[in-house]
Design a protein around this motif. Structure first.
Motif, PDB file in Angstrom:
ATOM      1  N   VAL A 192       8.030 -70.887 -61.963  1.00  8.85           N
ATOM      2  CA  VAL A 192       8.577 -71.215 -60.651  1.00  8.85           C
ATOM      3  C   VAL A 192       9.062 -69.990 -59.906  1.00  8.85           C
ATOM      4  CG1 VAL A 192       9.276 -73.559 -61.230  1.00  8.85           C
ATOM      5  CG2 VAL A 192      10.845 -71.668 -61.627  1.00  8.85           C
ATOM      6  N   SER A 193       8.976 -68.862 -60.552  1.00  7.14           N
ATOM      7  CA  SER A 193       9.570 -67.684 -59.914  1.00  7.14           C
ATOM      8  C   SER A 193       8.826 -67.274 -58.660  1.00  7.14           C
ATOM      9  CB  SER A 193       9.586 -66.514 -60.898  1.00  7.14           C
ATOM     10  OG  SER A 193       8.248 -66.184 -61.229  1.00  7.14           O
ATOM     11  N   MET A 194       7.558 -67.689 -58.586  1.00  7.29           N
ATOM     12  CA  MET A 194       6.813 -67.222 -57.425  1.00  7.29           C
ATOM     13  C   MET A 194       6.776 -68.242 -56.305  1.00  7.29           C
ATOM     14  SD  MET A 194       3.865 -64.962 -59.062  1.00  7.29           S
ATOM     15  CE  MET A 194       3.163 -66.146 -60.176  1.00  7.29           C
ATOM     16  N   ILE A 195       7.501 -69.328 -56.492  1.00  7.25           N
ATOM     17  CA  ILE A 195       7.506 -70.357 -55.449  1.00  7.25           C
ATOM     18  C   ILE A 195       7.906 -69.780 -54.093  1.00  7.25           C
ATOM     19  CG2 ILE A 195       8.678 -72.417 -54.620  1.00  7.25           C
ATOM     20  CD1 ILE A 195       8.631 -73.514 -57.361  1.00  7.25           C
ATOM     21  N   PRO A 196       8.981 -69.024 -54.021  1.00  4.99           N
ATOM     22  CA  PRO A 196       9.353 -68.512 -52.697  1.00  4.99           C
ATOM     23  C   PRO A 196       8.228 -67.729 -52.057  1.00  4.99           C
ATOM     24  CG  PRO A 196      11.059 -67.985 -54.303  1.00  4.99           C
ATOM     25  CD  PRO A 196       9.916 -68.543 -55.059  1.00  4.99           C
ATOM     26  N   GLY A 197       7.589 -66.900 -52.875  1.00  8.26           N
ATOM     27  CA  GLY A 197       6.531 -66.080 -52.314  1.00  8.26           C
ATOM     28  C   GLY A 197       5.372 -66.900 -51.781  1.00  8.26           C
ATOM     29  N   PHE A 198       4.880 -67.799 -52.617  1.00  6.52           N
ATOM     30  CA  PHE A 198       3.729 -68.592 -52.209  1.00  6.52           C
ATOM     31  C   PHE A 198       4.069 -69.486 -51.032  1.00  6.52           C
ATOM     32  CE2 PHE A 198       1.334 -66.688 -55.083  1.00  6.52           C
ATOM     33  CZ  PHE A 198       1.031 -67.263 -56.300  1.00  6.52           C
ATOM     34  N   THR A 199       5.226 -70.129 -51.160  1.00  8.66           N
ATOM     35  CA  THR A 199       5.620 -71.026 -50.071  1.00  8.66           C
ATOM     36  C   THR A 199       5.734 -70.254 -48.770  1.00  8.66           C
ATOM     37  OG1 THR A 199       6.963 -72.125 -51.725  1.00  8.66           O
ATOM     38  CG2 THR A 199       7.230 -72.841 -49.451  1.00  8.66           C
ATOM     39  N   GLY A 200       6.411 -69.115 -48.864  1.00  9.32           N
ATOM     40  CA  GLY A 200       6.586 -68.307 -47.666  1.00  9.32           C
ATOM     41  C   GLY A 200       5.259 -67.890 -47.076  1.00  9.32           C
ATOM     42  N   GLN A 201       4.356 -67.472 -47.931  1.00  5.96           N
ATOM     43  CA  GLN A 201       3.046 -67.055 -47.444  1.00  5.96           C
ATOM     44  C   GLN A 201       2.338 -68.190 -46.733  1.00  5.96           C
ATOM     45  OE1 GLN A 201       0.957 -65.430 -50.837  1.00  5.96           O
ATOM     46  NE2 GLN A 201       1.004 -63.412 -49.883  1.00  5.96           N
ATOM     47  N   PHE A 202       2.341 -69.341 -47.404  1.00  3.81           N
ATOM     48  CA  PHE A 202       1.619 -70.459 -46.811  1.00  3.81           C
ATOM     49  C   PHE A 202       2.223 -70.863 -45.477  1.00  3.81           C
ATOM     50  CE2 PHE A 202      -1.588 -73.454 -46.927  1.00  3.81           C
ATOM     51  CZ  PHE A 202      -1.119 -74.696 -46.589  1.00  3.81           C
ATOM     52  N   ILE A 203       3.550 -70.825 -45.428  1.00  5.01           N
ATOM     53  CA  ILE A 203       4.204 -71.213 -44.182  1.00  5.01           C
ATOM     54  C   ILE A 203       3.849 -70.245 -43.065  1.00  5.01           C
ATOM     55  CG2 ILE A 203       6.443 -71.390 -43.034  1.00  5.01           C
ATOM     56  CD1 ILE A 203       7.539 -72.563 -45.603  1.00  5.01           C
ATOM     57  N   LEU A 204       3.939 -68.970 -43.360  1.00  7.82           N
ATOM     58  CA  LEU A 204       3.674 -68.005 -42.300  1.00  7.82           C
ATOM     59  C   LEU A 204       2.218 -67.930 -41.909  1.00  7.82           C
ATOM     60  CD1 LEU A 204       6.531 -66.355 -43.189  1.00  7.82           C
ATOM     61  CD2 LEU A 204       5.483 -64.945 -41.472  1.00  7.82           C
ATOM     62  N   ARG A 205       1.357 -68.192 -42.865  1.00  6.05           N
ATOM     63  CA  ARG A 205      -0.053 -68.018 -42.541  1.00  6.05           C
ATOM     64  C   ARG A 205      -0.691 -69.272 -41.976  1.00  6.05           C
ATOM     65  NH1 ARG A 205      -2.214 -64.740 -47.768  1.00  6.05           N
ATOM     66  NH2 ARG A 205      -0.944 -62.859 -47.471  1.00  6.05           N
ATOM     67  N   GLU A 206      -0.153 -70.416 -42.330  1.00 11.59           N
ATOM     68  CA  GLU A 206      -0.846 -71.629 -41.919  1.00 11.59           C
ATOM     69  C   GLU A 206       0.065 -72.720 -41.395  1.00 11.59           C
ATOM     70  OE1 GLU A 206      -4.230 -71.626 -41.898  1.00 11.59           O
ATOM     71  OE2 GLU A 206      -3.807 -73.365 -40.663  1.00 11.59           O
ATOM     72  N   LEU A 207       0.934 -73.207 -42.263  1.00 13.09           N
ATOM     73  CA  LEU A 207       1.679 -74.407 -41.922  1.00 13.09           C
ATOM     74  C   LEU A 207       2.586 -74.242 -40.718  1.00 13.09           C
ATOM     75  CD1 LEU A 207       2.075 -77.240 -43.189  1.00 13.09           C
ATOM     76  CD2 LEU A 207       4.286 -76.398 -43.899  1.00 13.09           C
ATOM     77  N   GLY A 208       3.323 -73.117 -40.704  1.00 10.32           N
ATOM     78  CA  GLY A 208       4.271 -72.929 -39.624  1.00 10.32           C
ATOM     79  C   GLY A 208       3.594 -72.833 -38.268  1.00 10.32           C
ATOM     80  N   PHE A 215      17.428 -71.853 -57.623  1.00  8.66           N
ATOM     81  CA  PHE A 215      17.459 -70.514 -57.050  1.00  8.66           C
ATOM     82  C   PHE A 215      18.792 -70.305 -56.364  1.00  8.66           C
ATOM     83  CE2 PHE A 215      13.276 -68.507 -57.093  1.00  8.66           C
ATOM     84  CZ  PHE A 215      12.457 -69.540 -57.500  1.00  8.66           C
ATOM     85  N   THR A 216      19.177 -69.054 -56.215  1.00  8.17           N
ATOM     86  CA  THR A 216      20.262 -68.787 -55.269  1.00  8.17           C
ATOM     87  C   THR A 216      19.619 -68.188 -54.032  1.00  8.17           C
ATOM     88  OG1 THR A 216      20.635 -66.476 -55.824  1.00  8.17           O
ATOM     89  CG2 THR A 216      21.760 -68.141 -57.173  1.00  8.17           C
ATOM     90  N   ALA A 217      20.379 -68.209 -52.974  1.00  5.75           N
ATOM     91  CA  ALA A 217      19.820 -67.719 -51.719  1.00  5.75           C
ATOM     92  C   ALA A 217      19.310 -66.301 -51.877  1.00  5.75           C
ATOM     93  CB  ALA A 217      20.851 -67.817 -50.605  1.00  5.75           C
ATOM     94  N   GLY A 218      20.096 -65.516 -52.554  1.00  5.39           N
ATOM     95  CA  GLY A 218      19.703 -64.123 -52.723  1.00  5.39           C
ATOM     96  C   GLY A 218      18.408 -63.978 -53.487  1.00  5.39           C
ATOM     97  N   GLU A 219      18.298 -64.704 -54.604  1.00  5.05           N
ATOM     98  CA  GLU A 219      17.080 -64.625 -55.413  1.00  5.05           C
ATOM     99  C   GLU A 219      15.874 -65.029 -54.591  1.00  5.05           C
ATOM    100  OE1 GLU A 219      17.888 -67.382 -58.476  1.00  5.05           O
ATOM    101  OE2 GLU A 219      18.884 -65.931 -59.797  1.00  5.05           O
ATOM    102  N   TYR A 220      16.074 -66.108 -53.832  1.00  6.19           N
ATOM    103  CA  TYR A 220      14.961 -66.634 -53.037  1.00  6.19           C
ATOM    104  C   TYR A 220      14.476 -65.587 -52.053  1.00  6.19           C
ATOM    105  CZ  TYR A 220      12.134 -70.069 -50.585  1.00  6.19           C
ATOM    106  OH  TYR A 220      11.093 -70.764 -50.051  1.00  6.19           O
ATOM    107  N   LEU A 221      15.436 -65.029 -51.319  1.00  6.34           N
ATOM    108  CA  LEU A 221      15.029 -64.081 -50.286  1.00  6.34           C
ATOM    109  C   LEU A 221      14.374 -62.841 -50.896  1.00  6.34           C
ATOM    110  CD1 LEU A 221      18.049 -64.518 -47.883  1.00  6.34           C
ATOM    111  CD2 LEU A 221      15.693 -65.216 -47.500  1.00  6.34           C
ATOM    112  N   ASN A 222      14.862 -62.436 -52.052  1.00  4.91           N
ATOM    113  CA  ASN A 222      14.226 -61.303 -52.719  1.00  4.91           C
ATOM    114  C   ASN A 222      12.780 -61.604 -53.063  1.00  4.91           C
ATOM    115  OD1 ASN A 222      15.924 -59.153 -52.834  1.00  4.91           O
ATOM    116  ND2 ASN A 222      17.084 -59.964 -54.571  1.00  4.91           N
ATOM    117  N   ALA A 223      12.582 -62.771 -53.712  1.00  6.84           N
ATOM    118  CA  ALA A 223      11.236 -63.134 -54.120  1.00  6.84           C
ATOM    119  C   ALA A 223      10.331 -63.269 -52.902  1.00  6.84           C
ATOM    120  CB  ALA A 223      11.276 -64.447 -54.900  1.00  6.84           C
ATOM    121  N   LEU A 224      10.934 -63.765 -51.829  1.00  7.40           N
ATOM    122  CA  LEU A 224      10.166 -63.937 -50.594  1.00  7.40           C
ATOM    123  C   LEU A 224       9.677 -62.591 -50.095  1.00  7.40           C
ATOM    124  CD1 LEU A 224       9.449 -66.196 -48.577  1.00  7.40           C
ATOM    125  CD2 LEU A 224      11.450 -65.541 -47.291  1.00  7.40           C
TER     126      LEU A 224
END
Lengths: 252, 256, 246
Positions: C72-88, C168-177
């Motif tokens: 699950v550690s890469m969830i922020p990264g993947f989610t963020g990518q998908f959001i910025l590239r497509e969904l958002g 996750f904590t906010a900090g961890e999330y933003l880092n992974a993002l």
């Protein structure tokens, strides 16, 4: 805000009428079949065309992400799963809301403002039974048919694009599919399609049926139908996601 | 036994559209309901066929209290009362034949041959040629559509005919035709006709009695000759203009 | 063939919009009012839709990640990518096309059948330049802003879900993002939104100008505009995704 709840209340009453009429009157399958085929034929090309390209978009997106981790073998499975569970039903319902929904809302709205619905009532026929039921079920059934077709085309399109653009061959693509998709995936996709179909049918029939105010009123009804349909679909997407996770025991 | 309103009140929000009106239509008469726009004329008709329910008071069609009827009862009411709407309101996807037969299939128990006969009979009553039967509403002129919609209402042989602004939006020639038709049919079929209209000229020519609505109340209900002599300012304003348009014989008939 | 005429009208209108760009400074107020009417009016609906989709997408991605990579550690990264590239980008675009796209067609179509367009022509004003330009600019600005807004909200929702469900904590999330998502992705989002915002209003205007047949014609044109606008956007999305997302 209170207007929104008032509308929601009237809308639920409408559904109750439909349910009531369904249970209490004799039925004739022919109009329903006629409506279903009409709607399907009208929207088929749109759904196929869009499905094809949506498949392509997802393939390219997922490929870029997976390539970072050398996990491209999962492309087939990931793509297909996402398509069937989420993206496919969502996009196709959006399109149906625009094509079918707006058309139905306009048709019923025009009938309403030219007093045809009043005339039907005064001539001893229940307009809900005569007009709404065939259209409602026609749209729901057509949605499911169109969705299945759209999903199929998307998956095949994805496979094609994966081969052409991402350097995979069809076999590699298909290999990972079973890992991510099983019967619950299909069920989940179809459940969503049915629910979205009901939303498109319900909202658009309601807006058309309750249109007032002449030609301008019809225009307003159509716009409202399109907007509310899309909104409710997105909300329903969320709620069905929750339920599916609860019912099928998938944890996130 | 006829159509009767008993102290009917109806409001839409804060507006009192009908404020305690009572009247009875005499059997076989042509009763015109006149009034300014928005004064409740169409609302009155809609109460008779049960499309609206009074807030208080009762609407009677013979011995049926319309507001209290269930679905079956409403069908009975609608068999007795035929409504001709302001728009032709023909169903676009059906041929004229099917449109006229529409009410027959649900309000009367007839077999196909009888339906065919009745449709042709009614078509002749409204002076439309049989060639329109296989056409669709959109292929007919507006005036012909209006006559077809009249045929549709007449087909189940109702005892009471309700007309909602039958000549609004028609050219003068078609207006004449429709007015003539209303008169002819009422007499021929011995039905009671209630006509909601703006058309004072028509009222003066073919009505038996005129009912004038104003601010939800009945301002006047009397036969034509009496109405024409009324001192009420509203009625005078309706009448002055119209009287000037009448031919001399018509004025004589009104004893002016 | 009808399509040929449609396409030629489309280019005609696009040309008009471009030519009218030189008038931009003079017509600031109108442009602003279009931005507001197109963008601000859609804000509530887009916010609602975004919140719901954001939550759903994060859950879905997490589920898939778990199945594929058991991490699950890469969830922020993947989610963020998908959001910025497509969904958002896709969600605001789809909703804006149905709301604003329909409204634009309906307005211009109504103007056509009530002969207001003819009236403009008699006043020596070319409606294809005069009317289209503010709408065109307004749509582009509105969609880009709405997209950025939508991305922000979706990311916030994804963050919320990650904190609530995956510890996750906010900090961890933003880092992974930060590790997976770059300024380039944001740039891609803006470009996509800009192109979508430039194309759909021209489609809507074309249908509006070609409107015929009274009020019913306006209704038909509106529906067609929304469907065509959506389909064209999907195709452009595909092309841009292929070109920009590597």
């Amino acid at each position: 805000m209170s207007a929104f709840f008032f509308e929601l209340g009237r809308f639920s009453l409408f559904f109750r009428e439909i349910w009531h009429t369904l249970l209490n009157t004799k039925h004739n399958l022919r109009p329903i079949i006629a409506q279903t085929s009409e709607v399907t034929i009208r929207s088929l090309s749109t759904v196929v065309f869009s499905g094809f390209f949506v498949g392509g978009i997802l393939v390219v997106q997922f490929n870029a992400v997976l390539a970072q981790y050398d996990a491209q073998i999962f492309l087939g499975g990931l793509n297909t799963s996402a398509l069937i569970r989420e993206v496919g039903p969502l996009i196709i319902s959006f399109l149906l809301a625009g094509k079918v929904g707006a058309f139905t809302a306009a048709e019923l709205g025009t009938m309403r403002v030219t007093e045809q619905i009043d005339a039907i009532e005064c001539l001893g026929t229940n307009p809900i039974q005569y007009l709404i039921l065939p259209r409602f079920f026609g749209i729901v059934l057509a949605s499911m048919i169109l969705l299945s077709t759209g999903l199929l085309v998307s998956v095949i399109g994805s496979m094609g694009f994966a081969t052409a653009l991402c350097g995979l061959n069809p076999l590699q693509f298909a290999q990972s599919i079973p890992r991510f998709t099983d019967i619950t995936t299909l069920l989940s996709g179809f459940l969503r399609a049915a629910i979205y179909g009901v939303i498109v049918a319900g909202v658009c029939c309601y807006q058309g049926y309750t249109a007032t105010g002449g030609a301008k009123g019809v225009g307003r009804a159509v716009t409202r139908a399109a907007i509310y349909t899309n909104l409710y679909i997105v909300i329903a997407n969320y709620i069905t996601g929750l339920w599916i996770h609860l019912l099928l025991g998938e944890s996130s | 036994m006829s159509i009767r309103f008993e102290a009917v009140q109806k409001s839409f929000g804060p507006k009192h559209i009908l404020d305690g009106i009572s009247f009875e239509a005499a059997p076989g008469e042509i009763l015109f309901i006149l009034g300014k726009s928005g004064m409740g004329k169409s609302v009155t008709l809609k109460h008779i066929v049960g499309m609206l329910k009074p807030d208080s008071g009762r609407v009677w069609v013979e011995d049926l209290s319309v507001g209290d009827q269930d679905a079956q009862g409403l069908v009975q009411v609608r068999t007795l009362c035929g409504m001709v709407f302001q728009h032709p309101a023909l169903l676009d996807s059906l041929t004229i034949f099917e449109n006229i037969a529409f009410g027959l299939r649900r309000l009367a128990r007839l077999n196909e041959a009888e339906i065919d006969d009745r449709v042709r009979e009614t078509l002749a009553l409204v002076h439309l040629p049989e060639s329109v039967l296989q056409q669709y509403p959109i292929e007919l002129s507006y005036g012909m559509q209006k006559r077809a919609s009249l045929a549709r209402t007449l087909a189940p042989k109702p005892k009471y005919l309700l007309f909602d602004e039958p000549t609004t939006g028609l050219d003068p020639v078609s207006t004449q035709t429709i007015n003539q038709l209303i008169f002819e049919l009422s007499r021929k079929l011995k039905v009671t006709s209630l006509v909601v209209s703006h058309d004072m000229q028509c009222a003066l020519k073919i009505a038996d009695r005129i009912l004038v609505l104003d601010s939800g109340k009945i301002l006047s209900l009397a036969d034509v000759k009496t109405t024409v002599k009324s001192k009420e300012p509203l009625i005078r304003s309706f009448i002055e203009e119209t009287l000037n348009l009448l031919a001399p014989e018509e004025r004589k008939k009104l004893e002016l | 063939m009808k399509t040929r005429f449609w396409i030629s009208d489309f280019f005609d209108i696009s040309g008009g919009a471009l030519r009218a760009l030189t008038h931009m400074p003079r017509r600031r107020k109108e442009i602003l009012s279009q931005i507001v009417s197109i963008g601000v009016e859609s804000l509530p609906i887009i916010t609602l839709a975004t919140v719901f989709s954001g939550v759903v997408v994060s859950s879905e991605i997490a589920w898939h990640m778990d199945k594929a990579l058991h991490t699950v550690s890469m969830i922020p990264g993947f989610t963020g990518q998908f959001i910025l590239r497509e969904l958002g980008i896709a969600i605001p675009a789809m909703l804006l096309i149905s709301k604003a796209g329909a409204a634009i067609t309906a307005e211009i179509g109504s103007m056509k059948i009530t002969e207001q367009l003819d009236a403009l022509k008699l006043l020596k004003i070319n409606p294809k330049e005069y009317l289209v330009m503010p709408i065109w600019i307004g749509s582009q600005v509105a969609l880009v802003c709405l997209t950025l807004f939508s991305i922000a909200i979706t990311l916030a929702c994804a963050l919320g879900i990650a904190i609530l469900n995956h510890g996750f904590t906010a900090g961890e999330y933003l880092n992974a993002l930060e590790k997976l998502v770059s300024a380039r992705d944001l740039g891609v989002a803006v470009i996509k939104a800009w192109v979508f915002g430039a194309v759909f209003p021209l489609v809507s205007c074309t249908y509006g100008f070609r409107c015929q047949g009274g009020a019913q014609g306006v209704g038909t044109a509106t529906t067609q505009a929304v469907v065509t606008g959506t389909m064209v956007t999907i195709v452009i999305d595909f092309v841009l995704t292929y070109l920009l997302v590597r």
